[in-house]
Design an enzyme around this catalytic site. Structure first.
Site, PDB file in Angstrom:
ATOM      1  N   LYS A 194       9.675 -21.071  -5.846  1.00  0.00           N
ATOM      2  CA  LYS A 194       9.368 -22.251  -5.033  1.00  0.00           C
ATOM      3  C   LYS A 194      10.640 -23.062  -4.828  1.00  0.00           C
ATOM      4  CE  LYS A 194       6.604 -26.423  -4.714  1.00  0.00           C
ATOM      5  NZ  LYS A 194       5.443 -27.178  -5.188  1.00  0.00           N
ATOM      6  N   LYS A 247       7.516 -19.392  -1.894  1.00  0.00           N
ATOM      7  CA  LYS A 247       7.173 -20.566  -1.104  1.00  0.00           C
ATOM      8  C   LYS A 247       8.411 -21.371  -0.787  1.00  0.00           C
ATOM      9  CE  LYS A 247       4.784 -24.924  -1.503  1.00  0.00           C
ATOM     10  NZ  LYS A 247       4.240 -25.892  -2.404  1.00  0.00           N
TER      11      LYS A 247
HETATM   12  C1  PBG Z   1       2.893 -29.903  -5.143  1.00  0.00           C
HETATM   13  C2  PBG Z   1       2.829 -28.996  -3.983  1.00  0.00           C
HETATM   14  C3  PBG Z   1       3.532 -29.108  -2.787  1.00  0.00           C
HETATM   15  C4  PBG Z   1       3.074 -28.102  -1.966  1.00  0.00           C
HETATM   16  C5  PBG Z   1       2.125 -27.372  -2.679  1.00  0.00           C
HETATM   17  N1  PBG Z   1       1.996 -27.943  -3.951  1.00  0.00           N
HETATM   18  C6  PBG Z   1       4.518 -30.124  -2.354  1.00  0.00           C
HETATM   19  C7  PBG Z   1       5.763 -30.280  -3.093  1.00  0.00           C
HETATM   20  O1  PBG Z   1       6.147 -29.463  -3.936  1.00  0.00           O
HETATM   21  O2  PBG Z   1       6.398 -31.291  -2.834  1.00  0.00           O
HETATM   22  C8  PBG Z   1       3.521 -27.869  -0.563  1.00  0.00           C
HETATM   23  C9  PBG Z   1       2.512 -27.254   0.322  1.00  0.00           C
HETATM   24  C10 PBG Z   1       2.784 -27.403   1.768  1.00  0.00           C
HETATM   25  O3  PBG Z   1       3.778 -27.991   2.230  1.00  0.00           O
HETATM   26  O4  PBG Z   1       1.937 -26.907   2.504  1.00  0.00           O
HETATM   27  N2  PBG Z   1       3.588 -29.434  -6.239  1.00  0.00           N
HETATM   28 ZN    ZN Z   2       3.810 -31.096  -7.704  1.00  0.00          ZN
END
Ligand code: PBG
Ligand code: ZN
Length: 323
Positions: A194, A247
């Protein structure tokens, strides 16, 4: 030109193109993200994610049934609590929004695989994904709260918990906590690779989880560092992850491809909110055909190596590919 390899022959009719098609989409590949919030009587449309809503937990069965009827196998739940605090306590409340939504979906659409996003940022007053002390996001203290959150989501009936925080050691800690609570049947889908991406903008508005100070770069991976993404996947599998994720998806297709070659585990991709918003916004202006753009992107994500895709286009794309 007899020596030339005439590849155009393979493109000469729609039927032939269908026959030789290397990558096929089906509703089986999609997971629908759902937002569930406290304090709502009705679902509330989301300006930054057209076609999506914040749902009251008591009504989220409506859209879950719709997804199930379209052949979508799973949903991913994000909860937005009425009250946020320093430690994100509502994340592991038995009657928290995510826990209530899990129970509602399990009773409305029992055939769906329910994934619960496991993080604290939607629940903390400062919007970080963990416990903050002196301006620092603490790793091990956060992991404890995440493990408690995962157990409460599993107790509510989640099939998978999906840690998205990027703390070290959280997959192992969650696995051990689930097992010692007698929840060994609950799986872990780890947000492993991520990245600290600009593409989460619309999501943060929806989930009210933008950090109130600083950013997430001390825990999410720096976009140039692909090898760290692979190392993170390897580590999470060693700690017991059942499914690993890359992701965002679109700017990280190289990682999907590399991970597919290197690891035998199921591989998920998150086609995130900003990726959806770009397509929607361009389509609204008449600059792109939405269906073609969305299906091309989803096809590329699968072609690169994803077994399934979390996508805000899930409902529409399921209908498009079923035609
Ligand atoms: C929270 C989380 C996020 C997303 C999924 N879980 C945002 C972030 O990490 O700031 C992003 C999902 C999306 O943009 O569709 N941890
Ligand atoms: Zn988070």
């Amino acid at each position: 030109m007899t020596e030339t390899r005439r590849l155009r022959r393979l493109r000469s009719s729609p039927a032939l193109r269908r026959l030789v098609s290397e990558t096929r989409l089906s509703p089986d590949r999609f997971v629908l993200p759902l937002f569930v919030a406290d304090g709502l009587a009705e679902e509330e449309p989301l300006a930054s994610l057209p076609g999506h809503y914040r749902w009251p937990a008591e009504r989220v069965g409506v859209v879950a049934k719709e997804a199930e009827a379209l052949g979508i196998p799973g949903v991913l739940i994000f909860g937005i609590p009425a009250v946020k605090d320093e430690r994100g306590s509502a994340a592991h409340a038995a009657d928290g929004p995510t826990q209530r939504a899990i129970r509602e979906i399990k009773s409305a659409a029992p055939g769906l695989v329910v994934f619960a996003d496991t993080c604290l940022c939607e629940y903390t007053s400062h919007g970080h994904c963990g416990i903050v002390e002196d301006g620092e996001v603490l790793n091990d203290a956060t992991v404890e709260v995440l493990a408690a959150t995962a157990v409460s989501q599993a107790e509510a009936g989640a099939d998978f918990v999906a840690p998205s925080d990027m703390m070290d050691g959280r997959v192992g800690a969650i696995r051990r906590a689930l097992d010692s609570a007698g929840l060994s049947g609950t799986g872990v889908m780890a947000y492993s690779a991520k990245f600290a991406s600009a593409m989460y903008g619309p999501f943060r508005e929806v989930a009210e989880c933008a950090p109130s100070f600083g950013d997430r770069r001390s825990y999410q991976i720096d976009p140039p560092d692909g090898r760290q993404g692979l190392a993170s996947i390897e580590r999470d599998l060693a700690e017991g992850a059942d499914i690993v994720m890359v992701k965002p998806a679109l700017a990280y297709l190289d990682l999907l491809h590399a991970a597919r070659q290197r690891f035998d585990a199921p591989l998920a991709a998150y086609n995130v909110s900003g990726e959806y918003a770009m397509v929607k916004a361009a389509a609204e202006r008449g600059w792109m055909d939405e269906q073609r753009a969305a299906l091309e992107i989803l096809t590329a994500i699968v072609r690169a190596g994803a077994d399934f895709v979390m996508t805000y286009h899930a409902l529409e794309a399921a209908a498009w590919v079923a035609l």
